[in-house]
Design a protein around this motif. Structure first.
Motif, PDB file in Angstrom:
ATOM      1  N   VAL A   1     -18.551   2.693   4.349  1.00  0.00           N
ATOM      2  CA  VAL A   1     -17.856   3.941   4.685  1.00  0.00           C
ATOM      3  C   VAL A   1     -18.055   5.013   3.602  1.00  0.00           C
ATOM      4  O   VAL A   1     -17.362   6.028   3.602  1.00  0.00           O
ATOM      5  N   GLU A   2     -19.018   4.801   2.734  1.00  0.00           N
ATOM      6  CA  GLU A   2     -19.215   5.728   1.612  1.00  0.00           C
ATOM      7  C   GLU A   2     -19.439   7.167   2.072  1.00  0.00           C
ATOM      8  O   GLU A   2     -18.902   8.107   1.491  1.00  0.00           O
ATOM      9  N   LYS A   3     -20.195   7.348   3.133  1.00  0.00           N
ATOM     10  CA  LYS A   3     -20.460   8.697   3.637  1.00  0.00           C
ATOM     11  C   LYS A   3     -19.157   9.381   4.060  1.00  0.00           C
ATOM     12  O   LYS A   3     -18.907  10.536   3.722  1.00  0.00           O
ATOM     13  N   ARG A   4     -18.303   8.665   4.776  1.00  0.00           N
ATOM     14  CA  ARG A   4     -17.013   9.217   5.199  1.00  0.00           C
ATOM     15  C   ARG A   4     -16.087   9.462   4.015  1.00  0.00           C
ATOM     16  O   ARG A   4     -15.269  10.381   4.023  1.00  0.00           O
TER      17      ARG A   4
ATOM     18  N   GLY B   1     -19.458  -4.195  -7.362  1.00  0.00           N
ATOM     19  CA  GLY B   1     -19.929  -5.457  -6.810  1.00  0.00           C
ATOM     20  C   GLY B   1     -19.352  -5.790  -5.456  1.00  0.00           C
ATOM     21  O   GLY B   1     -18.363  -5.229  -5.020  1.00  0.00           O
ATOM     22  N   ASN B   2     -20.007  -6.753  -4.787  1.00  0.00           N
ATOM     23  CA  ASN B   2     -19.593  -7.209  -3.453  1.00  0.00           C
ATOM     24  C   ASN B   2     -19.411  -6.075  -2.461  1.00  0.00           C
ATOM     25  O   ASN B   2     -18.552  -6.139  -1.585  1.00  0.00           O
ATOM     26  N   ASN B   3     -20.172  -5.021  -2.633  1.00  0.00           N
ATOM     27  CA  ASN B   3     -20.135  -3.864  -1.745  1.00  0.00           C
ATOM     28  C   ASN B   3     -18.759  -3.197  -1.700  1.00  0.00           C
ATOM     29  O   ASN B   3     -18.418  -2.521  -0.767  1.00  0.00           O
ATOM     30  N   ILE B   4     -17.963  -3.444  -2.724  1.00  0.00           N
ATOM     31  CA  ILE B   4     -16.678  -2.765  -2.868  1.00  0.00           C
ATOM     32  C   ILE B   4     -16.897  -1.651  -3.876  1.00  0.00           C
ATOM     33  O   ILE B   4     -17.418  -1.861  -4.957  1.00  0.00           O
TER      34      ILE B   4
ATOM     35  N   TYR C   1       3.700   0.459  -0.627  1.00  0.00           N
ATOM     36  CA  TYR C   1       4.707  -0.164  -1.476  1.00  0.00           C
ATOM     37  C   TYR C   1       4.515   0.355  -2.885  1.00  0.00           C
ATOM     38  O   TYR C   1       3.447   0.195  -3.480  1.00  0.00           O
ATOM     39  N   TRP C   2       5.527   1.005  -3.379  1.00  0.00           N
ATOM     40  CA  TRP C   2       5.583   1.601  -4.701  1.00  0.00           C
ATOM     41  C   TRP C   2       4.406   2.544  -4.929  1.00  0.00           C
ATOM     42  O   TRP C   2       4.390   3.638  -4.432  1.00  0.00           O
ATOM     43  N   LYS C   3       3.385   2.141  -5.659  1.00  0.00           N
ATOM     44  CA  LYS C   3       2.259   3.039  -5.965  1.00  0.00           C
ATOM     45  C   LYS C   3       0.955   2.545  -5.332  1.00  0.00           C
ATOM     46  O   LYS C   3      -0.130   2.821  -5.835  1.00  0.00           O
ATOM     47  N   LYS C   4       1.077   1.790  -4.240  1.00  0.00           N
ATOM     48  CA  LYS C   4      -0.123   1.278  -3.588  1.00  0.00           C
ATOM     49  C   LYS C   4      -0.013   1.474  -2.084  1.00  0.00           C
ATOM     50  O   LYS C   4       1.027   1.209  -1.488  1.00  0.00           O
ATOM     51  N   ILE C   5      -1.122   1.947  -1.517  1.00  0.00           N
ATOM     52  CA  ILE C   5      -1.224   2.135  -0.074  1.00  0.00           C
ATOM     53  C   ILE C   5      -2.367   1.265   0.425  1.00  0.00           C
ATOM     54  O   ILE C   5      -3.435   1.225  -0.189  1.00  0.00           O
ATOM     55  N   ARG C   6      -2.129   0.564   1.515  1.00  0.00           N
ATOM     56  CA  ARG C   6      -3.205  -0.119   2.235  1.00  0.00           C
ATOM     57  C   ARG C   6      -3.331   0.567   3.575  1.00  0.00           C
ATOM     58  O   ARG C   6      -2.351   0.718   4.294  1.00  0.00           O
ATOM     59  N   MET C   7      -4.531   0.991   3.885  1.00  0.00           N
ATOM     60  CA  MET C   7      -4.752   1.626   5.186  1.00  0.00           C
ATOM     61  C   MET C   7      -6.209   1.441   5.573  1.00  0.00           C
ATOM     62  O   MET C   7      -7.036   1.063   4.759  1.00  0.00           O
ATOM     63  N   ALA C   8      -6.471   1.692   6.832  1.00  0.00           N
ATOM     64  CA  ALA C   8      -7.844   1.630   7.328  1.00  0.00           C
ATOM     65  C   ALA C   8      -8.265   3.026   7.748  1.00  0.00           C
ATOM     66  O   ALA C   8      -7.438   3.812   8.221  1.00  0.00           O
ATOM     67  N   LEU C   9      -9.524   3.334   7.549  1.00  0.00           N
ATOM     68  CA  LEU C   9     -10.040   4.579   8.099  1.00  0.00           C
ATOM     69  C   LEU C   9     -10.089   4.419   9.607  1.00  0.00           C
ATOM     70  O   LEU C   9     -10.569   3.394  10.109  1.00  0.00           O
ATOM     71  N   PRO C  10      -9.567   5.379  10.354  1.00  0.00           N
ATOM     72  CA  PRO C  10      -9.594   5.253  11.814  1.00  0.00           C
ATOM     73  C   PRO C  10     -11.020   5.060  12.329  1.00  0.00           C
ATOM     74  O   PRO C  10     -11.956   5.707  11.870  1.00  0.00           O
ATOM     75  N   ALA C  11     -11.140   4.141  13.254  1.00  0.00           N
ATOM     76  CA  ALA C  11     -12.442   3.879  13.867  1.00  0.00           C
ATOM     77  C   ALA C  11     -12.552   4.688  15.157  1.00  0.00           C
ATOM     78  O   ALA C  11     -11.620   5.391  15.537  1.00  0.00           O
ATOM     79  N   LYS C  12     -13.633   4.574  15.831  1.00  0.00           N
ATOM     80  CA  LYS C  12     -13.802   5.254  17.113  1.00  0.00           C
ATOM     81  C   LYS C  12     -12.653   4.859  18.027  1.00  0.00           C
ATOM     82  O   LYS C  12     -12.060   3.828  17.815  1.00  0.00           O
TER      83      LYS C  12
END
Length: 128
Positions: free
Chosen positions: A26-29, A7-10, A76-87
């Motif tokens: 970003v599904e294709k990537r 849902g919510n495009n997540i 932090y511990w067992k979770k990563i937050r990151m962004a896919l690099p953009a152009k």
């Protein structure tokens, strides 16, 4: 690997070592990320000599939450937050940057766990 719409495009997807949360745009990537993420995990775990029991739980990688503009990722511990690099990087360059960031953050996850295990064993040793 199983793609699950929530849902919510997540979207979420799992590999042997990761649970990814990302936006549908970003599904294709993500197909390339999913295909190459586990070898990154294994390379970092091998380099840091992480015990097998610390490799069992999935690491959640949140690619859908905002990050401060100066951060490529946070762990932090067992979770990563990151962004896919953009152009401006394209194709292979952008992909290489993605896996460099993922590997760097996985190293933080393992170091936190190794440090915690070491501190616990040191404290146990010091107890009367």
């Amino acid at each position: 690997m199983e793609l699950i719409e929530s849902g919510n495009n997540i979207l979420t997807a799992e590999t042997d070592n990761f649970r990814f949360i990302y936006r549908g745009k970003v599904e294709k990537r993500m197909k390339r990320v999913l295909a190459k993420a586990d070898p990154v995990f294994e390379e970092v775990a091998h380099f840091l000599q992480v015990p097998e029991e610390m490799r069992e739980d999935l690491i959640t990688v949140d690619l859908s939450s905002p990050l401060a503009s100066h951060n490529a990722g946070q762990a932090y511990w067992k979770k990563i937050r990151m962004a896919l690099p953009a152009k401006p990087g394209k194709g292979k360059q952008r992909e290489a940057e993605t896996f460099a960031i993922l590997g760097h953050e996985v190293a933080h996850v393992f170091i936190d766990q190794l440090k915690s295990a070491w501190c616990q064993s040191a404290l146990c040793f010091l107890r009367p």
